[in-house]
Design a protein around this motif. Sequence first.
Motif, PDB file in Angstrom:
ATOM      1  N   VAL A 104      42.473  44.038  34.144  1.00 47.75           N
ATOM      2  CA  VAL A 104      43.887  43.792  33.889  1.00 47.75           C
ATOM      3  C   VAL A 104      44.116  44.165  32.432  1.00 47.75           C
TER       4      VAL A 104
ATOM      5  N   LEU B 228      43.028  31.595  34.293  1.00 49.91           N
ATOM      6  CA  LEU B 228      41.871  32.118  35.031  1.00 49.91           C
ATOM      7  C   LEU B 228      41.058  30.976  35.611  1.00 49.91           C
TER       8      LEU B 228
ATOM      9  N   THR C 237      37.082  28.602  33.391  1.00 54.63           N
ATOM     10  CA  THR C 237      38.553  28.555  33.415  1.00 54.63           C
ATOM     11  C   THR C 237      39.169  28.781  32.032  1.00 54.63           C
ATOM     12  N   VAL C 238      40.348  29.396  32.054  1.00 57.75           N
ATOM     13  CA  VAL C 238      41.198  29.511  30.865  1.00 57.75           C
ATOM     14  C   VAL C 238      42.582  29.053  31.303  1.00 57.75           C
ATOM     15  N   ASP C 239      43.121  28.065  30.608  1.00 57.39           N
ATOM     16  CA  ASP C 239      44.421  27.520  30.986  1.00 57.39           C
ATOM     17  C   ASP C 239      45.307  27.352  29.767  1.00 57.39           C
ATOM     18  N   PRO C 240      46.600  27.660  29.934  1.00 54.82           N
ATOM     19  CA  PRO C 240      47.534  27.393  28.846  1.00 54.82           C
ATOM     20  C   PRO C 240      47.648  25.888  28.648  1.00 54.82           C
TER      21      PRO C 240
ATOM     22  N   ILE D  21      45.637  35.185  26.757  1.00 55.63           N
ATOM     23  CA  ILE D  21      44.713  36.095  27.435  1.00 55.63           C
ATOM     24  C   ILE D  21      45.306  37.496  27.352  1.00 55.63           C
ATOM     25  N   HIS D  22      44.581  38.401  26.741  1.00 56.36           N
ATOM     26  CA  HIS D  22      45.105  39.744  26.506  1.00 56.36           C
ATOM     27  C   HIS D  22      44.746  40.700  27.647  1.00 56.36           C
ATOM     28  N   ALA D  23      43.481  40.708  28.051  1.00 59.01           N
ATOM     29  CA  ALA D  23      43.022  41.663  29.062  1.00 59.01           C
ATOM     30  C   ALA D  23      41.752  41.132  29.724  1.00 59.01           C
ATOM     31  N   LEU D  24      41.412  41.744  30.868  1.00 56.12           N
ATOM     32  CA  LEU D  24      40.214  41.348  31.626  1.00 56.12           C
ATOM     33  C   LEU D  24      39.430  42.582  32.045  1.00 56.12           C
ATOM     34  N   SER D  25      38.120  42.431  32.075  1.00 55.45           N
ATOM     35  CA  SER D  25      37.256  43.456  32.657  1.00 55.45           C
ATOM     36  C   SER D  25      36.150  42.683  33.372  1.00 55.45           C
TER      37      SER D  25
END
Lengths: 64, 64
Positions: A24, A51, B23-26, B48-52
């Motif tokens: 993403v 996430l 997990t990442v949560d606001p 969260i900017h980007a995912l790979s």
Amino acid sequence: MCEANAYLIEGDEKKLIMEAVDTVDPEGEGITLVSIFGEQKFLKAHHIHALSLVDHRIFLKADG
Amino acid sequence: MCEANAYLIEGDEKKLIMEAVDTVDPEGEGITLVSIFGEQKFLKAHHIHALSLVDHRIFLKADG
């Protein structure tokens, strides 16, 4: 493999919008999702909200 | 397992800030990261900017 399913949060609903997401990335005014199969989807004015990777879930939301 | 390492993007640098993130949560004015080992980290004014995910990488960035 370590891909995840991407869900769009709309109010109380979570709508599955892409399975087996690899990357993403922010692009222009939105985000581009790419699956491990090479499928691409661009979502204008959306961002990565949260996430839960052990559950293979990515949550996206509209900006603002 | 399907966890990933979280990197903070600062200019051209990518700084590893947590391994094996589940997990990442606001939360409030920032995001909370929790690893599969239960370790927690709160980053104020970050997103969260980007995912790979196939590469097991999460990229975070300061807001603004």
